[in-house]
Design a protein around this motif. Structure first.
Motif, PDB file in Angstrom:
ATOM      1  N   ASP A  30      45.104  55.627  30.275  1.00  0.00           N
ATOM      2  CA  ASP A  30      46.334  54.922  29.938  1.00  0.00           C
ATOM      3  C   ASP A  30      47.414  55.903  29.514  1.00  0.00           C
ATOM      4  O   ASP A  30      47.269  56.579  28.496  1.00  0.00           O
ATOM      5  CB  ASP A  30      46.070  53.939  28.777  1.00  0.00           C
ATOM      6  CG  ASP A  30      45.053  52.886  29.151  1.00  0.00           C
ATOM      7  OD1 ASP A  30      44.041  52.763  28.456  1.00  0.00           O
ATOM      8  OD2 ASP A  30      45.253  52.228  30.178  1.00  0.00           O
TER       9      ASP A  30
ATOM     10  N   TYR B 141      52.827  53.760  34.942  1.00  0.00           N
ATOM     11  CA  TYR B 141      51.501  53.317  34.489  1.00  0.00           C
ATOM     12  C   TYR B 141      50.476  53.176  35.606  1.00  0.00           C
ATOM     13  O   TYR B 141      49.272  53.243  35.358  1.00  0.00           O
ATOM     14  CB  TYR B 141      51.661  52.004  33.713  1.00  0.00           C
ATOM     15  CG  TYR B 141      52.483  52.216  32.451  1.00  0.00           C
ATOM     16  CD1 TYR B 141      53.847  51.906  32.413  1.00  0.00           C
ATOM     17  CD2 TYR B 141      51.916  52.807  31.325  1.00  0.00           C
ATOM     18  CE1 TYR B 141      54.610  52.152  31.286  1.00  0.00           C
ATOM     19  CE2 TYR B 141      52.670  53.057  30.187  1.00  0.00           C
ATOM     20  CZ  TYR B 141      54.021  52.742  30.180  1.00  0.00           C
ATOM     21  OH  TYR B 141      54.774  53.002  29.062  1.00  0.00           O
TER      22      TYR B 141
ATOM     23  N   SER C 259      42.668  45.439  31.024  1.00  0.00           N
ATOM     24  CA  SER C 259      43.075  45.679  29.642  1.00  0.00           C
ATOM     25  C   SER C 259      43.381  44.382  28.913  1.00  0.00           C
ATOM     26  O   SER C 259      43.641  43.350  29.523  1.00  0.00           O
ATOM     27  CB  SER C 259      44.299  46.603  29.628  1.00  0.00           C
ATOM     28  OG  SER C 259      45.307  46.087  30.486  1.00  0.00           O
TER      29      SER C 259
END
Ligand code: GLC
Length: 735
Positions: free
Chosen positions: A162, A238, A256
């Motif tokens: 991440d 991302y 997530s």
């Protein structure tokens, strides 16, 4: 992960034999649950621990006595496809039930959080990423895979990739920092290390790239919080590391906790099916994060568990971690036509594919001799690698007056509770280490033959001990102060609004500085800290993070100059907490921060980080000159001369950045596009070359389309993201 035709055949023929219940069983993951041993429900116990009614030691005692339910009967009934755990003998026991006592004998896939090593724990990811050493990333992952298999774990819930720009978020410690390029290279190397040595089923595991997606963009740096962004931001910042991980063959992914633009990632068909499985082509399966399907009711996207389960399955969530919602509701959902059977078949096909690819049908058990070997101790090669990884992850931030390296005969007053604790060296998400393998900083300095007197004096928690501070200042020729964060202040559910040095550590440093003795400050922490005062007042500052089992030996080698530190920062360090998020690859704005009042800055704090992305010093020094950028038909040929202008050999990481000066969307003032790590002898100089493919100079727009737009670009090269040589170039055409 690529299957052979024979393996695909095996999957299809097995799938064709399975009942609906057996298929749903494969989609259910169990963790050992705690039963008995206390008078309140387990959730209440956790509440009591969290709010302080139950002391940690008492909690640990209860847990040690409570019985664990490994769900043997559910496994026997074919209701379980995966379990979590890292005890090899328990793994063999549960595997035996699945293989020998169920109708089709489908083995369990046994998963565990092995984020930066299992027994041979190496540096936390934000530290290791700072080595900018792709070969090291791969080697440590391969070691983790071998140790995982030896403990019955064939599925690592790693790498965590991440991108994170807000150090208030505690999970910054687990990932590769703020930059998509470094995160992508880190991801690729970790997937190779975990999955590619298939010379034996003892040497590879299924990776689980996580947390998909944009978890690090949680609002306010508060864990689990909402995330929202433009499609271009998702694709440019991302998603790149996940695209890289899937391209490298990642077998699985974990969704997530966060909602993204209003849809929880657990039930987000756009990110799961359209992007991850469609555009990127994930071959294996997606698992939810712990309890996340159930939490979709709390998110407010589903009215009840059954509804959450239906949404998750249809969105492409293949396995349910720990809620039993699939086990309890999917059969009815299929019978009522709310979930097409093809959805179940696709999920189970993906899960079986990974199990076949792992060789579990041929070798489901951990050989006894492998278990016994690890019980005798860690392989020396693993300990050596953990040490090298630690040495390569130390960042020298300041060294005024050349206090470092220390002379071996210098009398050291070692200060700080963190310095004497072997329990704190492994950092967050390290759950397989044994204390006898861990080397504290105090141990390391003593083993290196140092002349060390230890004074705890104070630490991240509790009061300062004035008498110890006085003695430390009086006794030593030099004071080495170790300050930072305890492991419990970092990692999951550890967001902080104030990321200055916790407790009274800054006051401790002030009192040590007042002694007039040379003070070497060592940071032992899991996130970038707000270091405005420290950066201004401390003459020597070493970022040592949580380096793993070999922390003490590695840091001693750096402090005594046996190792010349060469790591850089994978994340910017803010001056004050209020600066967060702070990162180098930001847009310009129409009023970039400057002297004028009417620009994008603060009235009460600086706008720049105290230490930028890519920053790190050495015991030697490097000079950059002669930047040259030549346009070729398909690429830019970039070169620069780097010279070691100091008195000892050192490691440097030359970084290549780019700016698209004017485009159809505003672009960052700098974007890292490549880096090169090398060593130079004193006086030696080297021409460092980068080949920047023109196809890599584009970006994704808000239609998720990758665009290359001719125009002015600036190329930068330097030893960090701030101090760079630059050259403009006009790209007239990308065709
Ligand atoms: C945790 C974490 C995830 C981990 C999982 C299983 O909540 O978010 O990273 O893999 O649960 O332990």
């Amino acid at each position: 992960m690529k299957l052979t035709d024979a393996q695909r055949e095996q999957v299809e023929s097995l799938l064709s034999l399975m009942t609906l219940d057996e298929k749903i069983g494969q989609m259910n993951q169990e963790s050992p649950s705690i039963v008995g041993g206390f008078d309140v429900p387990f959730s209440e116990l956790i509440e009591m621990l969290t709010d302080g009614r139950l002391p940690q030691k008492e909690f640990e005692k209860i847990m040690a006595t409570a019985k664990q339910d490994f769900h043997e009967d559910d496994i026997r009934a074919g209701l379980v496809g995966s379990v979590m755990g890292n005890d090899p003998r328990k793994a063999n026991e549960l595997q035996k039930i699945a293989v020998e006592e169920t109708r089709l004998g489908i083995p369990l896939i046994i998963g565990f959080d092995v984020i930066h090593g299992l027994r041979s724990v190496y540096p936390i990811a934000i530290a290791e990423a700072g080595s900018f050493d792709d070969a090291l990333f791969e080697e440590t992952a391969r070691m983790a895979a071998r140790e995982s298999r030896a403990c019955g774990v064939c599925w690592n819930f790693a790498p965590m990739i991440d991108v994170a720009r807000d150090a208030r978020w505690g999970r910054v410690s687990e990932g590769p920092g703020e930059d998509p390029c470094l995160a992508s290279r880190f991801a690729r190397a970790k997937i190779r290390g975990l999955q590619n040595d298939r010379s034996s089923t003892e040497n590879y595991v299924a990776a689980c790239t996580k947390h998909y997606v944009a978890y690090g963009a949680c609002e306010g740096g508060r864990d689990y919080n909402t995330t929202s962004m433009a499609v271009s931001q998702l694709y440019n910042v991302y998603l790149p590391a996940f695209r890289a991980a899937v391209e490298e063959g990642a077998a699985t992914a974990m969704a997530s906790f966060n909602d993204l633009n209003g849809v929880p990632c657990t039930v987000n068909e756009y990110t799961l099916r359209d992007i991850l499985k469609g555009e990127f082509g994930l071959e294996g399966f997606v698992v939810s994060d712990a309890n996340a399907i159930k939490e979709c009711v709390i998110h407010g996207i589903a009215e009840n568990d059954a509804g959450a389960g239906i949404q998750a399955a249809k969105a492409g969530m293949d396995m349910d971690m720990g809620t039993h919602i699939y086990r309890d509701h999917l059969r009815k959902a299929v019978e009522e036509g709310k979930v097409p059977p093809a959805v179940i078949d696709e999920a189970v096909r993906r899960i079986l594919s990974v199990k076949v690819w792992l060789g579990l049908f041929e070798r489901p058990y951990v050989p006894e001799e492998v278990i016994e070997a690890y019980e005798k101790g860690l392989p020396p090669a693993h300990v050596a690698l953990a040490r090298r990884a630690a040495e390569e992850s130390v960042v020298l931030l300041k060294n005024e007056g050349g206090v470092l390296p220390l002379k071996k005969d210098a009398k050291i007053s070692l200060v700080g509770t963190l310095a004497g604790s072997a329990d704190e060296v492994c950092g967050a998400w390290a759950m397989g280490w044994k204390k006898e393998d861990c080397v504290s900083i105090l141990d390391g300095l003593n083993k290196a033959g140092g002349n060390v007197a230890y004074y705890p004096c104070g630490g991240p928690e509790g009061e300062l001990n004035a008498a110890e501070i006085e003695s430390a200042c009086a006794e030593g020729d030099v004071i080495v102060a170790v300050v930072g964060e305890t492991v419990s202040m970092t990692g999951e559910a550890s967001s902080k609004a104030n990321i200055s040095l916790p407790g009274r550590q800054r006051e401790l440093l002030q009192r040590l500085l007042a002694s007039g003795k040379p003070v070497v400050t060592v940071l032992m922490n899991g996130r970038p800290l707000a270091l405005q005062w420290e950066a201004e007042h401390l003459p020597v500052l070493v970022e040592a993070w949580h380096l793993g089992i070999q922390m003490g030996n590695a840091l001693a080698a750096v402090l005594y100059g046996v190792v010349n530190p060469g790591a850089k920062l994978a994340s910017s360090f803010p001056a004050v907490s209020g600066q967060c998020p702070v990162y180098y690859n930001h847009p310009s704005t129409g009023r970039p921060a400057g002297k004028s009042k009417f620009t994008s800055k603060y009235l009460d704090a600086p706008w720049e980080p105290v230490f930028p992305f890519g920053y790190g010093l050495s015991y030697t020094s490097f000079a950059y000159s002669g930047l040259r950028v030549e346009e070729q038909p398909a690429y830019l040929d970039i070169s620069v001369t780097v010279k070691n202008t100091g008195a000892r050999r050192g490691t440097e990481v030359a970084q290549l950045y780019m700016r698209d000066v004017a485009a159809s969307l505003v672009r960052p003032v700098k974007e890292c596009k490549d880096y090169a790590r090398f060593e130079l002898d004193p006086g030696e100089e080297k021409t460092v070359r980068f080949t920047l493919q023109k196809r890599d100079m584009g970006f994704y727009n808000n239609d998720a389309a990758y665009v290359l737009e001719p125009g002015a670009f600036v190329i930068y090269v330097g030893g960090n993201s701030r101090d760079v040589l630059e050259q403009e170039i006009e790209i007239r055409s990308f065709s």
